[in-house]
Design a protein around this motif. Structure first.
Motif, PDB file in Angstrom:
ATOM      1  N   UNK A  13      16.620  33.484 -37.021  1.00 37.37           N
ATOM      2  CA  UNK A  13      17.472  33.615 -38.205  1.00 37.37           C
ATOM      3  C   UNK A  13      18.305  32.338 -38.322  1.00 37.37           C
ATOM      4  N   UNK A  14      18.245  31.671 -39.467  1.00 39.49           N
ATOM      5  CA  UNK A  14      18.854  30.348 -39.594  1.00 39.49           C
ATOM      6  C   UNK A  14      19.785  30.282 -40.801  1.00 39.49           C
ATOM      7  N   UNK A  41      13.648  32.397 -40.642  1.00 36.86           N
ATOM      8  CA  UNK A  41      14.201  33.003 -41.858  1.00 36.86           C
ATOM      9  C   UNK A  41      15.420  32.208 -42.286  1.00 36.86           C
ATOM     10  N   UNK A  42      15.289  31.471 -43.384  1.00 40.02           N
ATOM     11  CA  UNK A  42      16.435  30.755 -43.944  1.00 40.02           C
ATOM     12  C   UNK A  42      17.314  31.763 -44.664  1.00 40.02           C
ATOM     13  N   UNK A  43      18.473  32.045 -44.082  1.00 36.36           N
ATOM     14  CA  UNK A  43      19.354  33.117 -44.539  1.00 36.36           C
ATOM     15  C   UNK A  43      20.330  32.606 -45.598  1.00 36.36           C
ATOM     16  N   UNK A  44      19.769  32.043 -46.686  1.00 37.74           N
ATOM     17  CA  UNK A  44      20.603  31.561 -47.781  1.00 37.74           C
ATOM     18  C   UNK A  44      21.401  30.323 -47.439  1.00 37.74           C
ATOM     19  N   UNK A  45      20.851  29.439 -46.639  1.00 34.77           N
ATOM     20  CA  UNK A  45      21.578  28.227 -46.231  1.00 34.77           C
ATOM     21  C   UNK A  45      21.915  27.350 -47.433  1.00 34.77           C
ATOM     22  N   UNK A  46      23.039  26.627 -47.331  1.00 33.19           N
ATOM     23  CA  UNK A  46      23.445  25.693 -48.384  1.00 33.19           C
ATOM     24  C   UNK A  46      23.310  24.248 -47.933  1.00 33.19           C
ATOM     25  N   UNK A  47      22.797  24.033 -46.717  1.00 35.30           N
ATOM     26  CA  UNK A  47      22.553  22.673 -46.236  1.00 35.30           C
ATOM     27  C   UNK A  47      21.047  22.399 -46.235  1.00 35.30           C
ATOM     28  N   UNK A  65       8.124  29.481 -42.906  1.00 39.16           N
ATOM     29  CA  UNK A  65       9.461  29.602 -43.481  1.00 39.16           C
ATOM     30  C   UNK A  65       9.519  30.840 -44.360  1.00 39.16           C
ATOM     31  N   UNK A  66      10.514  31.691 -44.109  1.00 37.95           N
ATOM     32  CA  UNK A  66      10.779  32.867 -44.937  1.00 37.95           C
ATOM     33  C   UNK A  66      12.163  32.683 -45.537  1.00 37.95           C
ATOM     34  N   UNK A  67      12.255  32.691 -46.849  1.00 41.08           N
ATOM     35  CA  UNK A  67      13.536  32.478 -47.522  1.00 41.08           C
ATOM     36  C   UNK A  67      14.118  33.806 -47.988  1.00 41.08           C
ATOM     37  N   UNK A  92      15.175  33.446 -31.255  1.00 40.26           N
ATOM     38  CA  UNK A  92      15.820  32.196 -30.880  1.00 40.26           C
ATOM     39  C   UNK A  92      16.768  31.787 -31.993  1.00 40.26           C
ATOM     40  N   UNK A  93      18.059  31.721 -31.698  1.00 38.17           N
ATOM     41  CA  UNK A  93      19.030  31.293 -32.705  1.00 38.17           C
ATOM     42  C   UNK A  93      18.759  29.848 -33.107  1.00 38.17           C
TER      43      UNK A  93
END
Length: 334
Positions: A13-14, A41-47, A65-67, A92-93
């Motif tokens: 989870x990222x 899993x890109x958890x709504x990242x803004x970077x 990649x899962x968005x 893995x964080x």
């Protein structure tokens, strides 16, 4: 697309981990056990987290990649679990990294462990944001049941250190997204109390590097964790069978006092005292709890101030040593 040949589903989870996610992914791709599928899993990242993941996925088909919109680590893990199928799962964080032998060794430990073991975990090294390893984290090894999970305050410590049978999730369900913190701890407790493979098993190998982050508000994060921990312990402590449920509150009470949450510490100390004075006196953490509880607010505040000053000095000294070391190395290169 699911990989039906994969032995392990690796899930990251990222959220806004752009500076470190590449290091995490590379540590997975460097595994000597190659039979895995890897969902980030890109958890709504803004970077630039998603961009880094895409660049790695273009080079290795095992990376996917899962968005998703930001929903927290529990929701991200649940989404990846629903889109994967391997018989074992490892998390893995996005700011941690594995030793190349992590998957291979953990699968061996799982194979050799008793049949009622559903989770195996390794030891952890602590690193700074820069990636420099600065400490080893003590963790118990061997058999760990529900009572030990509670009394020793989650012996695995870090969700990145575990390998888990998928059957555990099939039996007890997915992560509780209503919790703002302690989501992983609640899941391990649920597996330990409601699955047919309830035991955890610890190995002595140091196979995980956990990044120690110094940004953000420690107080606000701790406060949210304590609120969730209060609910989690209250739900699971009554299920303990070997030890008095009051023992589950000892270490959390000490942590609350250490972090300046005196009201919570007092309440949890009262719950811990139900285990009896003899039980607290025999336990090192119980003796620490008695000392913190009897110190009073003024003295506790002085102790915390002295501790924080010592920690700040030690960190500044370490940073200064790193600067000097860097200059020496640069001079050698020139």
């Amino acid at each position: 697309m699911r990989d039906e040949s994969a032995l392990v589903t690796v899930i990251t989870p990222a959220y806004n981990v752009g500076p470190w996610i590449g290091d995490a992914i590379d540590s997975v791709l460097a595994q000597t056990e190659s039979r895995f599928e890897y969902l980030v899993v890109d958890d709504g990242s803004t970077d630039d987290t998603a961009d880094v993941v895409r660049s790695r996925a273009a080079l290795d088909p095992r990376v996917r990649l899962v968005s998703a919109p930001n929903g927290g680590s529990g929701a991200a893990r649940n989404l990846a679990l629903a889109q994967s199928s391997a018989p074992f799962v490892a998390f893995l964080d996005g700011d941690d990294r594995w030793h190349p032998e992590f998957l291979r060794h953990m699968l061996t430990v799982m194979h050799d462990a008793p049949r009622d073991v559903g989770i195996v975990y390794c030891h952890t090294r602590v690193m700074l944001e820069s990636g420099q390893v600065v400490a080893l984290r003590w963790q118990p090894t061997g058999r760990c049941d529900l009572d030990r999970l509670l009394v020793e305050n989650n012996p695995p410590h870090n969700g990145s250190s575990l390998l888990i049978r998928r059957s555990c999730f099939d039996e007890v369900g997915v992560f509780d997204t209503s919790l703002a913190s302690a989501v992983d701890f609640e899941m391990w407790l649920r597996i330990a109390s409601a699955s047919t493979t309830p035991l955890l098993w610890g190995t002595r190998r140091y196979l995980l590097d956990m990044r120690l982050m110094r940004t953000g508000s420690i107080s606000s994060n701790r406060g949210a964790r304590f609120e969730c921990l209060d609910k989690v312990i209250a739900d699971y402590a009554p299920l303990m069978t070997r030890l008095h449920p009051g023992m589950a509150w000892i270490r959390p009470a000490v942590f609350a006092y250490r972090d300046g949450f005196d009201e919570i510490g007092d309440r949890w100390a009262m719950a811990a005292r139900e285990a009896g004075p003899a039980a607290l006196a025999r336990d090192p953490w119980g003796r620490s709890l008695l000392a913190w509880s009897s110190a009073g607010r003024t003295r506790r505040a002085r102790i915390r101030a002295l501790r924080d000053g010592a920690r700040s000095g030690a960190y500044q000294g370490l940073s200064r040593a790193k600067q000097i070391s860097g200059r020496i190395n640069a001079a050698r290169i020139r």
